[in-house]
Motif scaffolding. Structure first.
Motif, PDB file in Angstrom:
ATOM      1  N   TRP A  37      52.571  35.017  39.507  1.00 55.23           N
ATOM      2  CA  TRP A  37      52.289  33.826  40.314  1.00 55.23           C
ATOM      3  C   TRP A  37      52.135  34.138  41.796  1.00 55.23           C
ATOM      4  O   TRP A  37      51.698  33.281  42.549  1.00 55.23           O
ATOM      5  CB  TRP A  37      53.389  32.783  40.101  1.00 55.23           C
ATOM      6  CG  TRP A  37      53.557  32.455  38.655  1.00 55.23           C
ATOM      7  CD1 TRP A  37      54.636  32.733  37.871  1.00 55.23           C
ATOM      8  CD2 TRP A  37      52.603  31.821  37.811  1.00 55.23           C
ATOM      9  NE1 TRP A  37      54.428  32.315  36.581  1.00 55.23           N
ATOM     10  CE2 TRP A  37      53.175  31.742  36.512  1.00 55.23           C
ATOM     11  CE3 TRP A  37      51.317  31.299  38.004  1.00 55.23           C
ATOM     12  CZ2 TRP A  37      52.515  31.178  35.428  1.00 55.23           C
ATOM     13  CZ3 TRP A  37      50.653  30.738  36.918  1.00 55.23           C
ATOM     14  CH2 TRP A  37      51.244  30.675  35.660  1.00 55.23           C
ATOM     15  N   SER A  38      52.483  35.334  42.221  1.00 56.72           N
ATOM     16  CA  SER A  38      52.372  35.657  43.647  1.00 56.72           C
ATOM     17  C   SER A  38      51.361  36.757  43.946  1.00 56.72           C
ATOM     18  O   SER A  38      51.032  36.979  45.103  1.00 56.72           O
ATOM     19  CB  SER A  38      53.745  36.077  44.197  1.00 56.72           C
ATOM     20  OG  SER A  38      54.260  37.185  43.480  1.00 56.72           O
ATOM     21  N   ARG A  39      50.867  37.440  42.919  1.00 57.25           N
ATOM     22  CA  ARG A  39      49.868  38.477  43.160  1.00 57.25           C
ATOM     23  C   ARG A  39      48.525  37.858  43.517  1.00 57.25           C
ATOM     24  O   ARG A  39      48.256  36.702  43.190  1.00 57.25           O
ATOM     25  CB  ARG A  39      49.739  39.391  41.940  1.00 57.25           C
ATOM     26  CG  ARG A  39      49.247  38.675  40.695  1.00 57.25           C
ATOM     27  CD  ARG A  39      49.061  39.619  39.518  1.00 57.25           C
ATOM     28  NE  ARG A  39      50.301  40.212  39.090  1.00 57.25           N
ATOM     29  CZ  ARG A  39      50.561  40.539  37.816  1.00 57.25           C
ATOM     30  NH1 ARG A  39      49.657  40.290  36.873  1.00 57.25           N
ATOM     31  NH2 ARG A  39      51.699  41.094  37.493  1.00 57.25           N
ATOM     32  N   HIS A  40      47.676  38.627  44.181  1.00 56.24           N
ATOM     33  CA  HIS A  40      46.385  38.116  44.638  1.00 56.24           C
ATOM     34  C   HIS A  40      45.311  38.161  43.553  1.00 56.24           C
ATOM     35  O   HIS A  40      44.289  37.503  43.668  1.00 56.24           O
ATOM     36  CB  HIS A  40      45.907  38.898  45.859  1.00 56.24           C
ATOM     37  CG  HIS A  40      46.722  38.638  47.091  1.00 56.24           C
ATOM     38  ND1 HIS A  40      46.561  37.512  47.858  1.00 56.24           N
ATOM     39  CD2 HIS A  40      47.731  39.346  47.671  1.00 56.24           C
ATOM     40  CE1 HIS A  40      47.415  37.536  48.874  1.00 56.24           C
ATOM     41  NE2 HIS A  40      48.135  38.625  48.779  1.00 56.24           N
ATOM     42  N   HIS A  41      45.545  38.959  42.512  1.00 55.56           N
ATOM     43  CA  HIS A  41      44.609  39.044  41.396  1.00 55.56           C
ATOM     44  C   HIS A  41      45.383  38.809  40.103  1.00 55.56           C
ATOM     45  O   HIS A  41      46.529  39.261  39.961  1.00 55.56           O
ATOM     46  CB  HIS A  41      43.928  40.416  41.349  1.00 55.56           C
ATOM     47  CG  HIS A  41      43.213  40.795  42.610  1.00 55.56           C
ATOM     48  ND1 HIS A  41      43.866  41.382  43.672  1.00 55.56           N
ATOM     49  CD2 HIS A  41      41.913  40.669  42.983  1.00 55.56           C
ATOM     50  CE1 HIS A  41      42.998  41.609  44.644  1.00 55.56           C
ATOM     51  NE2 HIS A  41      41.805  41.184  44.254  1.00 55.56           N
ATOM     52  N   LEU A  42      44.763  38.127  39.167  1.00 58.59           N
ATOM     53  CA  LEU A  42      45.438  37.828  37.910  1.00 58.59           C
ATOM     54  C   LEU A  42      45.953  39.099  37.246  1.00 58.59           C
ATOM     55  O   LEU A  42      47.072  39.132  36.720  1.00 58.59           O
ATOM     56  CB  LEU A  42      44.470  37.095  36.969  1.00 58.59           C
ATOM     57  CG  LEU A  42      44.963  36.855  35.540  1.00 58.59           C
ATOM     58  CD1 LEU A  42      46.245  36.032  35.526  1.00 58.59           C
ATOM     59  CD2 LEU A  42      43.868  36.176  34.720  1.00 58.59           C
ATOM     60  N   PRO A  97      47.552  32.610  44.382  1.00 61.89           N
ATOM     61  CA  PRO A  97      46.535  33.338  45.154  1.00 61.89           C
ATOM     62  C   PRO A  97      45.296  33.700  44.353  1.00 61.89           C
ATOM     63  O   PRO A  97      44.236  33.936  44.938  1.00 61.89           O
ATOM     64  CB  PRO A  97      47.291  34.594  45.613  1.00 61.89           C
ATOM     65  CG  PRO A  97      48.719  34.168  45.693  1.00 61.89           C
ATOM     66  CD  PRO A  97      48.891  33.223  44.543  1.00 61.89           C
ATOM     67  N   TRP A  98      45.407  33.741  43.009  1.00 64.21           N
ATOM     68  CA  TRP A  98      44.248  34.097  42.188  1.00 64.21           C
ATOM     69  C   TRP A  98      43.626  32.903  41.466  1.00 64.21           C
ATOM     70  O   TRP A  98      42.654  33.080  40.711  1.00 64.21           O
ATOM     71  CB  TRP A  98      44.614  35.174  41.163  1.00 64.21           C
ATOM     72  CG  TRP A  98      45.823  34.871  40.319  1.00 64.21           C
ATOM     73  CD1 TRP A  98      47.100  35.292  40.536  1.00 64.21           C
ATOM     74  CD2 TRP A  98      45.868  34.075  39.125  1.00 64.21           C
ATOM     75  NE1 TRP A  98      47.942  34.808  39.564  1.00 64.21           N
ATOM     76  CE2 TRP A  98      47.208  34.072  38.677  1.00 64.21           C
ATOM     77  CE3 TRP A  98      44.913  33.390  38.383  1.00 64.21           C
ATOM     78  CZ2 TRP A  98      47.610  33.386  37.529  1.00 64.21           C
ATOM     79  CZ3 TRP A  98      45.308  32.711  37.230  1.00 64.21           C
ATOM     80  CH2 TRP A  98      46.640  32.705  36.828  1.00 64.21           C
ATOM     81  N   LEU A  99      44.134  31.708  41.687  1.00 68.29           N
ATOM     82  CA  LEU A  99      43.628  30.537  40.967  1.00 68.29           C
ATOM     83  C   LEU A  99      43.530  29.330  41.894  1.00 68.29           C
ATOM     84  O   LEU A  99      44.515  28.942  42.526  1.00 68.29           O
ATOM     85  CB  LEU A  99      44.547  30.194  39.789  1.00 68.29           C
ATOM     86  CG  LEU A  99      44.229  28.905  39.029  1.00 68.29           C
ATOM     87  CD1 LEU A  99      42.860  28.996  38.361  1.00 68.29           C
ATOM     88  CD2 LEU A  99      45.313  28.605  37.998  1.00 68.29           C
ATOM     89  N   THR A 100      42.349  28.758  41.986  1.00 67.47           N
ATOM     90  CA  THR A 100      42.153  27.482  42.686  1.00 67.47           C
ATOM     91  C   THR A 100      41.535  26.481  41.726  1.00 67.47           C
ATOM     92  O   THR A 100      40.810  26.851  40.793  1.00 67.47           O
ATOM     93  CB  THR A 100      41.241  27.636  43.915  1.00 67.47           C
ATOM     94  OG1 THR A 100      39.955  28.119  43.503  1.00 67.47           O
ATOM     95  CG2 THR A 100      41.833  28.586  44.932  1.00 67.47           C
ATOM     96  N   ALA A 101      41.820  25.218  41.959  1.00 71.78           N
ATOM     97  CA  ALA A 101      41.282  24.137  41.132  1.00 71.78           C
ATOM     98  C   ALA A 101      40.708  23.068  42.044  1.00 71.78           C
ATOM     99  O   ALA A 101      41.336  22.685  43.040  1.00 71.78           O
ATOM    100  CB  ALA A 101      42.370  23.556  40.238  1.00 71.78           C
ATOM    101  N   THR A 102      39.518  22.580  41.691  1.00 70.81           N
ATOM    102  CA  THR A 102      38.846  21.562  42.494  1.00 70.81           C
ATOM    103  C   THR A 102      38.411  20.397  41.617  1.00 70.81           C
ATOM    104  O   THR A 102      37.321  20.411  41.027  1.00 70.81           O
ATOM    105  CB  THR A 102      37.607  22.141  43.215  1.00 70.81           C
ATOM    106  OG1 THR A 102      37.988  23.263  43.996  1.00 70.81           O
ATOM    107  CG2 THR A 102      36.960  21.097  44.115  1.00 70.81           C
TER     108      THR A 102
END
Length: 458
Positions: A36-41, A416-421
């Motif tokens: 949940w805190s890494r920049h890439h999955l 950091p690796w997931l955004t939702a719009t």
């Protein structure tokens, strides 16, 4: 746009498998941070990412699924699913060539499923930027050189004007493609112009003349799909993006942008530019014999449309910060306008405006909320053609006018690796007022479309 096969279910299953595998204790035992805190999955790809970085190589993989539903209006209602997987590699070439600032970039697109635009709504705008003919194709392939201090930037290879010209950073959070690459270019230019999802071979130079003023110029192929200057269309257009057509005319584009600050407000930037394409385009009203094409409506064959050589678009835009809070919190407004000649262009005027709040709430510095409106006017010559057809053939077809799109969305950084719009759009007069499929004497009803765009960085 084509009707695409349904491959959304397979994409969802693949994504689910990737997420589950990343959560297994043996998959990434050496990862220093939680998922949940890494920049890439997938973290550092079991050491592959830092190893390649040591050689100046940066790999990227981003998936953008967009499930959507047409709630009302349009040609019909229903659900759709589109997704875009972008694979990329950027290589710093300075260490290998001895030329400081030189790099190379290569990307590929894998488009999955179909969105609601061509399938349900028939709007001028792509309701999500990810929508395109499905399949895999080459994206960008270019060399880039930046001088010390980034005062000069040169690109040579295959890339798009949508990433380099007429940019509006405030509107980047919007899902409707018109706010990224204008309809007046995408619907008018041969092959849609050099842009996603068919880039064109070309060259660009950008010069930072002063701290406030930047100039850009570009030269591209006149049709990224390789349509010849004269004669019939080729039997099959480029489907994999591997061709580099250099004999299909030329598209020239130039612009200038100027950064400023208004007292009491904040930073702003105004830009103005224009493009010219040398390829001929079919006239919307007159045939090669000089007669009105409307005579075809009563069975009089007047020949093919006459060729109007050359096409242009002139455009301008402005982005202004109204308020700047702590950190990245700020409120910005933008406005844009563009014009194209009505003789051989479906859209002659494009006007846009919107407001964007970055850092919507304290503690959510990376979220944003946006509301925007776009207006695309159908050209007077296209309207004249329909009026003439009605008068000659007593057809009673609806007279086209303009399409107006309203969009409201919220972009949330989940990790950091997931955004939702989540995104809501209202389309007035889809296609500018095209006939309804059930009653050709009426315009297609206004459409309401709900979507959710996700960005997953692998």
């Amino acid at each position: 746009m084509k009707n695409h096969r349904r491959s959304g279910g397979r994409t969802v299953l693949c994504l689910a498998a990737l997420v589950v595998s990343s959560m297994t204790p043996t998959a990434y035992a050496n990862q220093p941070t939680s998922i949940w805190s890494r920049h890439h999955l997938f973290g550092d790809w079991a050491g592959v990412r830092p190893f390649l970085a040591g050689y100046g190589i940066k790999l990227g993989a981003v998936e953008q699924p967009v499930p959507s539903v047409v709630l009302g209006g349009g040609a019909r209602q229903g659900r759709a699913f589109a997704a875009l997987l972008t694979l990329s590699a950027r290589v710093g070439l300075a260490r290998y060539t001895g030329i400081p600032g030189l790099s190379g970039y290569l990307s590929a697109w894998v488009v999955q499923g179909h969105g609601p635009t061509a399938y349900y709504v028939h709007s001028l705008s792509g309701l999500s930027y990810e929508e395109a003919p499905d399949g895999a194709r080459l994206g960008d392939a270019y060399l880039s050189w930046r001088s010390s201090g980034d005062t000069i930037h040169i690109k040579l290879g295959k890339f798009g004007i949508d990433e380099n010209f007429d940019q509006n950073p405030a509107a980047s959070v919007l899902v409707n493609s018109n706010f990224t690459y204008r309809n007046i270019m995408a619907n008018n230019l041969p092959g849609g112009g050099p842009a996603y999802s068919y880039e064109g071979p070309g060259a660009m130079i950008a010069v930072q003349v002063t701290r406030q003023l930047r100039l850009r110029g570009g030269l591209f192929s006149g049709d990224p799909l390789g349509q010849p200057l004269e004669g019939p269309l080729p039997p099959a257009r480029d489907s994999n993006g591997l061709i580099f057509p250099l004999d299909t005319g030329a598209l020239m584009i130039g612009e200038a942008d100027y950064a400023y600050r208004l007292p009491g407000f904040g930073k702003g930037k105004v830009l103005a530019g224009g493009l010219y394409d040398t390829l001929s385009r079919p006239d919307l009203l007159y045939s090669v014999t000089g007669q009105s094409l409307a005579l075809n409506a009563i069975g009089t064959n007047v020949g093919s449309p006459r060729a109007d050589r050359g096409d242009y678009v002139i455009y301008a835009g402005d982005t202004q910060t109204l308020w700047h809070g702590c950190g990245s919190r700020r409120l910005r407004v933008f406005s844009r306008i563009a014009y194209a000649p009505p003789s051989h262009n479906l859209i002659s005027l494009d006007v846009q405006g919107g407001i964007v709040l970055n850092g919507t709430f304290p503690g959510r510095p990376h979220d944003s909320a946006a509301f925007a409106i776009s207006y695309d006017r159908i050209s007077a010559r296209k309207i004249s053609l329909v009026r003439s057809e009605n008068a000659l053939g007593n057809l009673g077809k609806p007279i086209p006018s303009a399409e107006t799109d309203f969009e409201l969305d919220y972009t949330a950084l989940i990790t950091p690796w997931l955004t939702a719009t989540p995104d809501l759009q209202y389309i007035m007069h889809p296609g500018g007022g095209i006939p309804d499929q059930e009653d050709r004497m009426k315009v297609e009803p206004n459409a309401v479309v709900a979507q959710a765009e996700f960005t997953i960085v692998f």
